[in-house]
Scaffold this active site. Sequence first.
Site, mmCIF file in Angstrom:
data_model
loop_
_atom_site.group_PDB
_atom_site.id
_atom_site.type_symbol
_atom_site.label_atom_id
_atom_site.label_comp_id
_atom_site.label_asym_id
_atom_site.label_seq_id
_atom_site.Cartn_x
_atom_site.Cartn_y
_atom_site.Cartn_z
ATOM 1 N N LYS A 1 18.745 -6.428 44.709
ATOM 2 C CA LYS A 1 19.458 -5.242 44.223
ATOM 3 C C LYS A 1 18.484 -4.283 43.534
ATOM 4 C CE LYS A 1 24.003 -7.361 43.906
ATOM 5 N NZ LYS A 1 24.878 -8.176 43.056
ATOM 6 N N LYS B 1 23.430 -6.993 59.803
ATOM 7 C CA LYS B 1 24.592 -7.631 59.176
ATOM 8 C C LYS B 1 25.562 -6.540 58.697
ATOM 9 C CE LYS B 1 25.752 -10.449 55.148
ATOM 10 N NZ LYS B 1 26.350 -9.862 54.054
ATOM 11 N N LYS C 1 29.020 -3.324 53.310
ATOM 12 C CA LYS C 1 29.387 -2.068 52.654
ATOM 13 C C LYS C 1 28.137 -1.254 52.322
ATOM 14 C CE LYS C 1 32.020 -4.761 50.230
ATOM 15 N NZ LYS C 1 32.606 -5.501 49.136
HETATM 16 P P1 ADP Z 1 29.199 -6.650 51.437
HETATM 17 O O1 ADP Z 1 27.910 -7.135 52.047
HETATM 18 O O2 ADP Z 1 29.936 -5.753 52.358
HETATM 19 O O3 ADP Z 1 28.990 -6.054 50.043
HETATM 20 P P2 ADP Z 1 30.212 -8.882 49.987
HETATM 21 O O4 ADP Z 1 28.811 -9.256 49.568
HETATM 22 O O5 ADP Z 1 31.129 -8.304 48.967
HETATM 23 O O6 ADP Z 1 30.106 -7.911 51.253
HETATM 24 O O7 ADP Z 1 30.849 -10.153 50.649
HETATM 25 C C1 ADP Z 1 32.120 -10.706 50.380
HETATM 26 C C2 ADP Z 1 32.256 -11.940 51.244
HETATM 27 O O8 ADP Z 1 32.237 -11.596 52.644
HETATM 28 C C3 ADP Z 1 31.108 -12.949 51.050
HETATM 29 O O9 ADP Z 1 31.635 -14.268 51.125
HETATM 30 C C4 ADP Z 1 30.194 -12.663 52.209
HETATM 31 O O10 ADP Z 1 29.403 -13.778 52.573
HETATM 32 C C5 ADP Z 1 31.181 -12.286 53.321
HETATM 33 N N1 ADP Z 1 30.523 -11.349 54.236
HETATM 34 C C6 ADP Z 1 30.181 -10.077 53.983
HETATM 35 N N2 ADP Z 1 29.607 -9.486 55.042
HETATM 36 C C7 ADP Z 1 29.569 -10.426 56.018
HETATM 37 C C8 ADP Z 1 29.103 -10.439 57.377
HETATM 38 N N3 ADP Z 1 28.555 -9.363 57.933
HETATM 39 N N4 ADP Z 1 29.235 -11.571 58.089
HETATM 40 C C9 ADP Z 1 29.805 -12.674 57.533
HETATM 41 N N5 ADP Z 1 30.280 -12.740 56.267
HETATM 42 C C10 ADP Z 1 30.167 -11.627 55.508
#
Ligand code: ADP
Length: 332
Positions: free
Chosen positions: A122, A201, A204
Amino acid sequence: MSVSAEAPTARPKRFLSGVQPSGKLHLGNYFGAIRQHVELQDEGESYYFIANYHALTTIHDAALLLQNTRDVAATYLALGLDPKKATFFRQSDVPEVTELAWLLSTVTGMGLLERAVSYKDKIARGLQASVGLFTYPVLMAADILAYSSDVVPVGQDQVQHVEMTQDMAEYFNNTFSCQVFRRPEFRLNKTAKVPGTDGQKMSKSYGNTIGIFSAGSELKKSVMGIVTDSTPLEEPKDPSRCTVYALYGLFAAPEEMEAMGANYRKGGYGYGSAKKELLAKVDAYFAPYREKRAQLLAHPDEIEDVLADGARRARAEARKTLDAARHACGLA
Ligand code: ADP
Ligand code: TRP
């Protein structure tokens, strides 16, 4: 008399996970996390919460945080989370976790937090290094330990945080010669990586998402915008290297995958056609959930009732753990 193999205190496995209300949830969140959370509510006791304290490390806009929080609640409920089976709540409705985080922070070395990959990432992405961002894993440990969770279903990026939680639990138990905290284990979400519209991947933070509740022209725009290579329409294509095909696999039956794969390989089938098939699948899959979500959002009081009831149950549990921890370290 036969002796039961189970300890008398055995209880169903307890699952716990949190999701940050930091933006609109997307297909990666659904297939990577939410779908599994919903399935687990039938396998044991589930605690799921909206991690709004954690979201404050990145969102400093009250109206936005409130809106995102309600949005996550409606999303989970629409997608099948049953508040009679799972305890579903807002993290900030259980302030006990912040006190617990303080107790844990006093036995946690700086070195442990300095090794946190997620923090380093981050900072590398330009986020301000607030104290809250640095101590984020301690609050997450408090979330996990407050409810004596056995299993924490998470994505790969959160595994290190669960391992740190194991360390913090052990430090506290050893320091104060007690057994207040139960050791949690992580469980990796089944779909490890849903690709985004640019092939990276889906996240957001990368602006490459397809929203779970996206519909109409918005959904069409994101699906038709998926990046593909420039192989001409008439030439054969390799499905295993295509993001459209990978996303189609999340929705399609094996024979449908086989049929699309054969179309790719024989040539004369363009990426535009594959995208239209994918679009139809995404649209149909989420249509009933979209309706459910719209109904829920039309009755925000009902969402509040669910969260308030969840908070009451969660809080009672957290209180017990906090009292034991306070007693162990000489505060009570
Ligand atoms: P982002 O990357 O969009 O900020 P988060 O980190 O808030 O998403 O992830 C929330 C949940 O969704 C976590 O358990 C994360 O592992 C899962 N997750 C997020 N993006 C993916 C992805 N592209 N593929 C699989 N799981 C995901
Ligand atoms: N840090 C998690 C994420 O960004 C959210 C979270 C907060 C969490 N507390 C938790 C996840 C406790 C599991 C257990 O995805």
